[in-house]
Write a protein that holds these residues in place. Sequence first.
Motif, PDB file in Angstrom:
ATOM      1  N   TYR A  56       4.226  -0.760  -1.146  1.00 31.09           N
ATOM      2  CA  TYR A  56       4.541  -1.888  -0.279  1.00 31.09           C
ATOM      3  C   TYR A  56       3.560  -1.969   0.882  1.00 31.09           C
ATOM      4  CZ  TYR A  56       8.908  -1.948  -2.860  1.00 31.09           C
ATOM      5  OH  TYR A  56       9.847  -2.020  -3.861  1.00 31.09           O
ATOM      6  N   ARG A  80      10.289  -2.306  -9.386  1.00 30.61           N
ATOM      7  CA  ARG A  80      10.329  -2.583  -7.957  1.00 30.61           C
ATOM      8  C   ARG A  80      10.385  -1.276  -7.197  1.00 30.61           C
ATOM      9  NH1 ARG A  80      15.247  -5.540  -9.076  1.00 30.61           N
ATOM     10  NH2 ARG A  80      15.846  -4.005  -7.639  1.00 30.61           N
ATOM     11  N   ASN A  81       9.243  -0.637  -7.065  1.00 32.83           N
ATOM     12  CA  ASN A  81       9.201   0.631  -6.335  1.00 32.83           C
ATOM     13  C   ASN A  81       7.874   0.818  -5.609  1.00 32.83           C
ATOM     14  OD1 ASN A  81       7.603   1.055  -8.544  1.00 32.83           O
ATOM     15  ND2 ASN A  81       8.748   2.763  -9.359  1.00 32.83           N
ATOM     16  N   GLY A  82       7.294  -0.286  -5.152  1.00 35.86           N
ATOM     17  CA  GLY A  82       6.078  -0.218  -4.356  1.00 35.86           C
ATOM     18  C   GLY A  82       4.841  -0.127  -5.218  1.00 35.86           C
ATOM     19  N   ASP A 102       8.162  -6.316   3.138  1.00 35.68           N
ATOM     20  CA  ASP A 102       7.796  -6.380   1.728  1.00 35.68           C
ATOM     21  C   ASP A 102       8.815  -5.608   0.886  1.00 35.68           C
ATOM     22  OD1 ASP A 102       6.332  -6.825  -0.613  1.00 35.68           O
ATOM     23  OD2 ASP A 102       4.847  -5.267  -0.162  1.00 35.68           O
ATOM     24  N   ALA A 103       9.162  -4.396   1.309  1.00 43.28           N
ATOM     25  CA  ALA A 103      10.127  -3.567   0.580  1.00 43.28           C
ATOM     26  C   ALA A 103      11.518  -4.203   0.588  1.00 43.28           C
ATOM     27  CB  ALA A 103      10.181  -2.165   1.183  1.00 43.28           C
ATOM     28  N   CYS A 128       4.555  -3.358   3.880  1.00 42.33           N
ATOM     29  CA  CYS A 128       5.338  -3.110   5.090  1.00 42.33           C
ATOM     30  C   CYS A 128       6.819  -3.095   4.725  1.00 42.33           C
ATOM     31  CB  CYS A 128       5.063  -4.202   6.132  1.00 42.33           C
ATOM     32  SG  CYS A 128       5.585  -5.850   5.593  1.00 42.33           S
ATOM     33  N   ASP A 147      11.670  -7.306  -1.655  1.00 44.51           N
ATOM     34  CA  ASP A 147      11.663  -6.906  -3.055  1.00 44.51           C
ATOM     35  C   ASP A 147      13.088  -6.692  -3.548  1.00 44.51           C
ATOM     36  OD1 ASP A 147      10.565  -6.194  -5.515  1.00 44.51           O
ATOM     37  OD2 ASP A 147      10.340  -4.098  -4.938  1.00 44.51           O
TER      38      ASP A 147
END
Length: 126
Positions: free
Chosen positions: A10, A6-8, A15-16, A12, A19
């Motif tokens: 992204y 989970r580190n892009g 979205d981040a 926007c 996550d």
Amino acid sequence: MAKAPRNGPYICGIDAALDVVSGKWKGLVLWELHAHGVRRFAELRRALTGVSEKMLTQHLRQMEEDGLVLRTVYAEVPPKVEYSLTESGAALNEALLPLGEWGRDRIRHRGLSVVPAPDTSSSAVS
């Protein structure tokens, strides 16, 4: 199948943010730690009715990795582990307050039922 890191990248900010808070129990862990400060694993599990030990462990590990939760291990026998919010976790909890208000309005307007929170006032040993 392993979940992608989970580190892009992204699309926007939403979205981040989603996550980091995705998962049924993460918002409730944030709420519980905000309401009670420091909690041991068993206290969290009792407070989050329906969560399995495996799922709570998984979510707490992800939240620790994301910098939302601080896990403190005490060198005692039996081992003592406590969880608390980090500054980032507290900031995320603040950001989620309007979403909680929206949810309460939805419950009220639609006449939806609410599960009473379990009594976790006793400090049981985990």
